[in-house]
Write a protein that holds these residues in place. Structure first.
Motif, PDB file in Angstrom:
ATOM      1  N   ASN A  53       2.934  13.390   6.098  1.00  0.00           N
ATOM      2  CA  ASN A  53       2.430  14.154   4.964  1.00  0.00           C
ATOM      3  C   ASN A  53       3.509  14.987   4.298  1.00  0.00           C
ATOM      4  OD1 ASN A  53      -0.734  14.053   4.585  1.00  0.00           O
ATOM      5  ND2 ASN A  53      -0.327  13.857   6.781  1.00  0.00           N
ATOM      6  N   LEU A  54       4.710  15.004   4.863  1.00  0.00           N
ATOM      7  CA  LEU A  54       5.833  15.735   4.275  1.00  0.00           C
ATOM      8  C   LEU A  54       6.820  14.814   3.583  1.00  0.00           C
ATOM      9  CD1 LEU A  54       6.527  18.140   7.277  1.00  0.00           C
ATOM     10  CD2 LEU A  54       5.651  18.826   5.051  1.00  0.00           C
ATOM     11  N   MET A  55       6.524  13.503   3.576  1.00  0.00           N
ATOM     12  CA  MET A  55       7.480  12.528   3.076  1.00  0.00           C
ATOM     13  C   MET A  55       7.347  12.232   1.596  1.00  0.00           C
ATOM     14  SD  MET A  55       7.949   9.777   6.117  1.00  0.00           S
ATOM     15  CE  MET A  55       9.088  10.127   7.459  1.00  0.00           C
ATOM     16  N   GLY A  56       6.572  13.019   0.887  1.00  0.00           N
ATOM     17  CA  GLY A  56       6.528  12.879  -0.560  1.00  0.00           C
ATOM     18  C   GLY A  56       5.359  12.051  -1.062  1.00  0.00           C
ATOM     19  N   GLU A  57       5.026  12.260  -2.328  1.00  0.00           N
ATOM     20  CA  GLU A  57       3.878  11.613  -2.953  1.00  0.00           C
ATOM     21  C   GLU A  57       4.043  10.097  -3.025  1.00  0.00           C
ATOM     22  OE1 GLU A  57       0.083  11.625  -4.501  1.00  0.00           O
ATOM     23  OE2 GLU A  57       1.234  13.283  -3.629  1.00  0.00           O
ATOM     24  N   ARG A  58       5.267   9.630  -3.240  1.00  0.00           N
ATOM     25  CA  ARG A  58       5.478   8.177  -3.344  1.00  0.00           C
ATOM     26  C   ARG A  58       5.124   7.477  -2.045  1.00  0.00           C
ATOM     27  NH1 ARG A  58      11.128   6.332  -4.920  1.00  0.00           N
ATOM     28  NH2 ARG A  58      10.084   4.321  -4.778  1.00  0.00           N
ATOM     29  N   LEU A  59       5.564   8.033  -0.920  1.00  0.00           N
ATOM     30  CA  LEU A  59       5.283   7.420   0.372  1.00  0.00           C
ATOM     31  C   LEU A  59       3.785   7.450   0.652  1.00  0.00           C
ATOM     32  CD1 LEU A  59       4.863   7.931   3.694  1.00  0.00           C
ATOM     33  CD2 LEU A  59       6.313   6.075   2.888  1.00  0.00           C
ATOM     34  N   ILE A  60       3.131   8.555   0.338  1.00  0.00           N
ATOM     35  CA  ILE A  60       1.685   8.653   0.566  1.00  0.00           C
ATOM     36  C   ILE A  60       0.947   7.584  -0.245  1.00  0.00           C
ATOM     37  CG2 ILE A  60      -0.333  10.114   0.159  1.00  0.00           C
ATOM     38  CD1 ILE A  60       1.411  12.521   0.871  1.00  0.00           C
ATOM     39  N   LYS A  61       1.337   7.381  -1.493  1.00  0.00           N
ATOM     40  CA  LYS A  61       0.688   6.369  -2.326  1.00  0.00           C
ATOM     41  C   LYS A  61       0.943   4.958  -1.794  1.00  0.00           C
ATOM     42  CE  LYS A  61       0.414   8.878  -6.695  1.00  0.00           C
ATOM     43  NZ  LYS A  61       0.801   8.891  -8.125  1.00  0.00           N
ATOM     44  N   VAL A  62       2.108   4.731  -1.239  1.00  0.00           N
ATOM     45  CA  VAL A  62       2.403   3.420  -0.654  1.00  0.00           C
ATOM     46  C   VAL A  62       1.498   3.155   0.539  1.00  0.00           C
ATOM     47  CG1 VAL A  62       4.124   2.196   0.718  1.00  0.00           C
ATOM     48  CG2 VAL A  62       4.763   3.155  -1.481  1.00  0.00           C
ATOM     49  N   VAL A  63       1.368   4.128   1.422  1.00  0.00           N
ATOM     50  CA  VAL A  63       0.525   3.955   2.606  1.00  0.00           C
ATOM     51  C   VAL A  63      -0.942   3.773   2.209  1.00  0.00           C
ATOM     52  CG1 VAL A  63      -0.271   5.050   4.728  1.00  0.00           C
ATOM     53  CG2 VAL A  63       2.117   5.238   4.065  1.00  0.00           C
ATOM     54  N   LEU A  64      -1.370   4.434   1.146  1.00  0.00           N
ATOM     55  CA  LEU A  64      -2.762   4.341   0.685  1.00  0.00           C
ATOM     56  C   LEU A  64      -2.927   3.279  -0.395  1.00  0.00           C
ATOM     57  CD1 LEU A  64      -3.633   8.155   0.424  1.00  0.00           C
ATOM     58  CD2 LEU A  64      -4.005   6.614   2.350  1.00  0.00           C
ATOM     59  N   TYR A  65      -2.114   2.237  -0.377  1.00  0.00           N
ATOM     60  CA  TYR A  65      -2.081   1.272  -1.474  1.00  0.00           C
ATOM     61  C   TYR A  65      -3.415   0.561  -1.686  1.00  0.00           C
ATOM     62  CZ  TYR A  65      -1.754  -2.594   1.898  1.00  0.00           C
ATOM     63  OH  TYR A  65      -2.001  -3.492   2.901  1.00  0.00           O
ATOM     64  N   ARG A  66      -4.269   0.510  -0.667  1.00  0.00           N
ATOM     65  CA  ARG A  66      -5.546  -0.189  -0.807  1.00  0.00           C
ATOM     66  C   ARG A  66      -6.634   0.684  -1.446  1.00  0.00           C
ATOM     67  NH1 ARG A  66      -6.437  -3.762   4.721  1.00  0.00           N
ATOM     68  NH2 ARG A  66      -5.145  -5.534   4.086  1.00  0.00           N
ATOM     69  N   SER A  67      -6.371   1.948  -1.614  1.00  0.00           N
ATOM     70  CA  SER A  67      -7.377   2.841  -2.178  1.00  0.00           C
ATOM     71  C   SER A  67      -7.065   3.116  -3.646  1.00  0.00           C
ATOM     72  CB  SER A  67      -7.400   4.164  -1.399  1.00  0.00           C
ATOM     73  OG  SER A  67      -6.258   4.942  -1.710  1.00  0.00           O
ATOM     74  N   THR A  68      -8.005   3.772  -4.317  1.00  0.00           N
ATOM     75  CA  THR A  68      -7.799   4.098  -5.727  1.00  0.00           C
ATOM     76  C   THR A  68      -6.688   5.125  -5.907  1.00  0.00           C
ATOM     77  OG1 THR A  68      -9.522   5.801  -5.542  1.00  0.00           O
ATOM     78  CG2 THR A  68     -10.193   3.626  -6.310  1.00  0.00           C
ATOM     79  N   LYS A  69      -6.344   5.850  -4.833  1.00  0.00           N
ATOM     80  CA  LYS A  69      -5.277   6.840  -4.905  1.00  0.00           C
ATOM     81  C   LYS A  69      -3.902   6.238  -4.620  1.00  0.00           C
ATOM     82  CE  LYS A  69      -8.302  10.551  -3.226  1.00  0.00           C
ATOM     83  NZ  LYS A  69      -8.496  11.570  -2.154  1.00  0.00           N
ATOM     84  N   GLY A  70      -3.898   4.960  -4.265  1.00  0.00           N
ATOM     85  CA  GLY A  70      -2.660   4.348  -3.817  1.00  0.00           C
ATOM     86  C   GLY A  70      -1.794   3.798  -4.925  1.00  0.00           C
ATOM     87  N   SER A  71      -0.678   3.204  -4.513  1.00  0.00           N
ATOM     88  CA  SER A  71       0.314   2.659  -5.444  1.00  0.00           C
ATOM     89  C   SER A  71      -0.068   1.249  -5.858  1.00  0.00           C
ATOM     90  CB  SER A  71       1.695   2.656  -4.776  1.00  0.00           C
ATOM     91  OG  SER A  71       2.616   1.896  -5.523  1.00  0.00           O
ATOM     92  N   GLU A  72      -0.327   1.058  -7.143  1.00  0.00           N
ATOM     93  CA  GLU A  72      -0.637  -0.276  -7.648  1.00  0.00           C
ATOM     94  C   GLU A  72       0.569  -1.197  -7.536  1.00  0.00           C
ATOM     95  OE1 GLU A  72      -2.154  -0.011 -11.567  1.00  0.00           O
ATOM     96  OE2 GLU A  72      -3.901   1.212 -11.033  1.00  0.00           O
ATOM     97  N   ALA A  73       1.751  -0.627  -7.750  1.00  0.00           N
ATOM     98  CA  ALA A  73       2.971  -1.439  -7.667  1.00  0.00           C
ATOM     99  C   ALA A  73       3.152  -1.985  -6.255  1.00  0.00           C
ATOM    100  CB  ALA A  73       4.183  -0.605  -8.076  1.00  0.00           C
ATOM    101  N   PHE A  74       2.937  -1.133  -5.254  1.00  0.00           N
ATOM    102  CA  PHE A  74       3.101  -1.620  -3.877  1.00  0.00           C
ATOM    103  C   PHE A  74       1.997  -2.611  -3.527  1.00  0.00           C
ATOM    104  CE2 PHE A  74       2.801  -1.402   0.762  1.00  0.00           C
ATOM    105  CZ  PHE A  74       4.120  -1.642   1.098  1.00  0.00           C
ATOM    106  N   ALA A  75       0.797  -2.400  -4.049  1.00  0.00           N
ATOM    107  CA  ALA A  75      -0.281  -3.363  -3.814  1.00  0.00           C
ATOM    108  C   ALA A  75       0.120  -4.743  -4.344  1.00  0.00           C
ATOM    109  CB  ALA A  75      -1.571  -2.880  -4.472  1.00  0.00           C
TER     110      ALA A  75
END
Length: 736
Positions: free
Chosen positions: A321-343
């Motif tokens: 949770n300290l690794m930045g917003e980009r990493l969090i979005k990558v890990v949550l790529y399957r959710s609406t909060k996640g990274s579309e690019a990584f998906a």
């Protein structure tokens, strides 16, 4: 130009030629009579640099020196060797004694190490799996999101754990599964083995209840369907009888019995359906619903307890949770909060679109080209140093220098320590400079070190050619280690400049007691508490930057721009904008006219439909006054208004990265001007504290260009007054 400097030579250009020569060796410079109150130097151990009792030995430890780095530092050595750094290898207690150093060291680039892609490929890593791992690594923030000791430890643990988990994968499927586990870790719902068993049992019970509830619903649904079918049949018979009656047809006893039977069947089916919704069936459904709710609540309580436990005990959860917003979005790529690019990357990897290792091919990295623009200006370096006036301050050793000004420590490089004359020179000159500085501000000598926070170093911390615009620095201040370093041969004349950097950097810490703040007060005066000190910094920044000048910039135009200008800005051609450009008389006025016409602030660009229109006419105006049909460049004063001091700093920066225009650099240079002017008013001078803070010394002897790194004229007086206000605030509120 101050009085003492004027007395040295009548023509500043002559001084330029003199001071452009390499400085003489300090050994020859030191062949003067010993200072009053100091015994003549002998050959005892006190004067032998190899002796433990050497008078100019280091007075203590200052982190980050060249000597220290050459010995060993776990993190920096690991970075140089491309190795990963594990949390257990770091002495966290020692590291956190200086939170600023800890912040600089605990970074991704320092801790991550080199990924052994070749070795993993040999071991069976699929190209697509490697690509996904690489994209995850790229998303990790350079530093932890929080500036705190525990956050740095958690970030370090998370880096190593993340690599361990991902680099154990070999296929895309394994990477996707690892990402699912990372999501659990990130959200804090990672369970222990016992909790997993308990949750499994609870979910099994829930599934049993759900199945029973579904069976009850199916029975009820079937009864409802049967009721509807019976009602439909009854309705059809009833409509038939009504139709016969309207037509006058005979309604037989058989017809009436059929209707009666249909009605009875409908009533029976309705009663059966109601029975599935009421009574014992209803009670059982409510029991099931309550049991499901209780089981769900129990499961949620387990996850809530796991989250609390993970937050308290699991550094990997906290670190992710300290690794930045980009990493969090990558890990949550399957959710609406996640990274579309990584998906999309995952989709490409799983469908076979990434079939080779071409993504790993390194791009050629070229060093920035050194241009004439980047090295055209350099500060002048003095050959000799003169001090006129001031009290006698002659420390007999580095220890005495430390004691005089309550410095944190004094450190010297090997070359300075071995050269007795250099060590003596810098020690004595620093003492005299700090004494004059204390007198000018009106503070006690001990206050110069900002409460013992500041350290001094002589030739101990050079970093090569890293100075402004490509030259090696004559002196520098390190915010992390809070130390001023002056080089052995070139460091004199910058003590005042670097001391202001230390004040600018440490003033918030001195006032608030928060050692973690690393931002110059001139960049954000509001970090200081409300009062005279904050007001003084605001006044200084305002005095340095505001005025009626506009920065001189070089604007570029193309042949196409020139062609458009020739077609649109011609005598007799109508239109308000072409007339505005043509009648302005010069490019600066034309650009200001366009800004007024399009209602934009100087230096800004409008939004919406006006943007392209404004930028198009701006290019036409530039080309019109440029005059070259093939395109070219034109120099113009444009943009927002500012002081002459700042406008000249823009010239010094040229097309390069801002340096001279940084507010903290402008303040340090202006502080030199204040020092020299205030000393001159008293008939005094100290070249080691500050020298050449006058634009008359910066006339290029070849081109005649007069660079202006320092304020001058009325602006200089106004800025000096702001420094007077700051000095008064320091005396009254900080360093009485």
């Amino acid at each position: 130009m101050n009085q003492a400097t004027t007395a040295t030579a009548s023509d500043p250009r002559q001084l330029l030629l003199v001071f452009a020569e390499p400085p003489k060796d300090f050994t020859a410079r030191a062949k003067r009579p010993a200072s009053e109150g100091v015994a003549a130097l002998g050959n005892d151990d006190f004067n032998d640099h190899r002796s433990a009792s050497y008078r100019y030995a280091d007075t203590g430890y200052i982190a980050g020196s060249r000597k220290e780095e050459a010995a060993s530092q776990v993190i920096l050595r690991a970075k140089r060797e491309g190795l990963r750094v594990h949390a257990r290898a770091i002495d966290w207690k020692a590291l956190e004694t200086n939170p600023r150093e800890a912040r600089e060291l605990i970074t991704k680039s320092n801790l991550f190490g080199v990924v052994d892609w070749h070795g993993m490929r040999v071991d069976g890593l699929q190209a697509a799996a490697g690509f996904l791992i690489d994209r995850v690594y790229a998303a990790i923030a350079q530093q932890p999101d929080q500036d705190a000791p525990q956050a740095r430890q958690d970030y370090t643990v998370a880096l190593q754990t993340l690599r361990d988990q991902l680099e154990a994968c070999r296929t895309v499927g394994e990477v996707v599964a690892a990402l699912a586990e990372l999501r659990e870790e990130l959200e804090g719902i990672k369970l222990t083995a016992e909790e997993q068993i308990e949750v499994g049992d609870l979910r099994a019970q829930t599934r049993t209840l759900v199945e029973e509830r579904r069976e009850l619903e199916q029975v009820s649904d079937a009864a409802y369907q049967a009721m509807n079918e019976a009602a439909a049949e009854h309705c059809a018979i009833k409509r038939g009888l009504e139709s016969r009656e309207r037509r006058g047809w005979k309604v037989s006893t058989e017809h009436l019995e059929g209707q009666k039977e249909a009605k009875a069947l409908e009533d029976q089916r309705r009663a059966e359906w109601i029975a599935t919704r009421e009574g014992s069936a209803k009670a059982r459904r409510e029991e099931i619903r309550d049991a499901e709710t209780a089981l769900g609540k129990h499961v949620r309580s387990i996850y809530a307890a796991a989250l609390v436990r993970n937050q308290a005990e699991n550094p990997f959860h906290r670190g992710l949770n300290l690794m930045g917003e980009r990493l969090i979005k990558v890990v949550l790529y399957r959710s609406t909060k996640g990274s579309e690019a990584f998906a999309r990357h995952v989709t490409a990897a799983t469908t076979g679109l990434i079939a080779d290792w071409s993504w790993l091919e390194a791009e050629v990295t070229r060093a920035p080209r050194v241009t004439k623009e980047s090295v055209r200006f350099q500060f002048r370096i003095a050959e000799n140093f003169e001090r006129v006036g001031g009290r006698t301050v002659v420390p007999d050793s580095t220890a005495e220098l430390k004691e005089m000004f309550q410095l944190r420590n004094v450190q010297s490089g090997h070359w300075v320590q071995r050269d007795f004359a250099s060590a003596k020179f810098h020690t004595e000159q620093t003492a005299a400079a700090f004494a004059d500085l204390a007198d000018l501000i009106g503070i006690e000598d001990r206050a110069v070190s900002h409460g013992g926070r500041l350290a001094m170093a002589f030739g101990a911390r050079g970093k090569g050619a890293t100075g402004a615009k490509g030259g090696a620095p004559s002196a520098h201040y390190e915010t992390v280690h809070r130390v001023i370093n002056v080089t052995k041969e070139r460091g004199g004349g910058s003590a005042g400049h670097e001391w202001f950097h230390s004040l600018d950097d440490l003033i918030v810490e001195v006032v608030t007691g928060n050692p973690g703040v690393v931002q110059f007060a001139t960049m954000s005066p509001d970090m200081l508490p409300a009062g005279e000190l904050r007001d003084a910094f605001h006044a200084l920044c305002y005095a340095m930057t505001t005025g009626t000048q506009r920065a001189t910039r070089i604007l570029v135009y193309t042949a196409k721009d020139a062609e458009l200008a020739a077609k649109n800005v011609v005598p007799g051609k109508g239109g308000k904008i072409p007339s505005l450009i043509r009648n302005a008389g010069n490019l600066s006025a034309a650009l200001q006219g366009l800004e007024q016409h399009f209602r934009v602030q100087p230096g800004e660009v409008p939004v919406g439909r006006n943007k392209s229109n404004y930028l198009g006419w701006r290019r036409i105006a530039i080309a019109f006054y440029g005059g070259n049909p093939d395109g070219g460049e034109i120099e113009v004063q444009t943009g927002p208004t500012m002081s002459s001091f700042k406008a000249e700093a823009v010239k010094l920066d040229g097309k390069g990265k801002p340096y001279f225009t940084e507010i903290y650099e402008m303040a340090a240079r202006a502080f030199q001007s204040w020092i020299e002017d205030r000393l001159a008013e008293q008939g005094r001078r100290n070249d080691y504290l500050s020298v050449f803070a006058d634009n008359a010394f910066y006339v290029d002897p070849l081109t005649g260009t007069n660079w202006k790194p320092y304020p001058e004229g009325e602006e200089r007086k106004r800025i000096n007054a702001a420094f007077d206000q700051l000095a008064a605030a320091l005396r009254k509120h900080l360093y009485p």
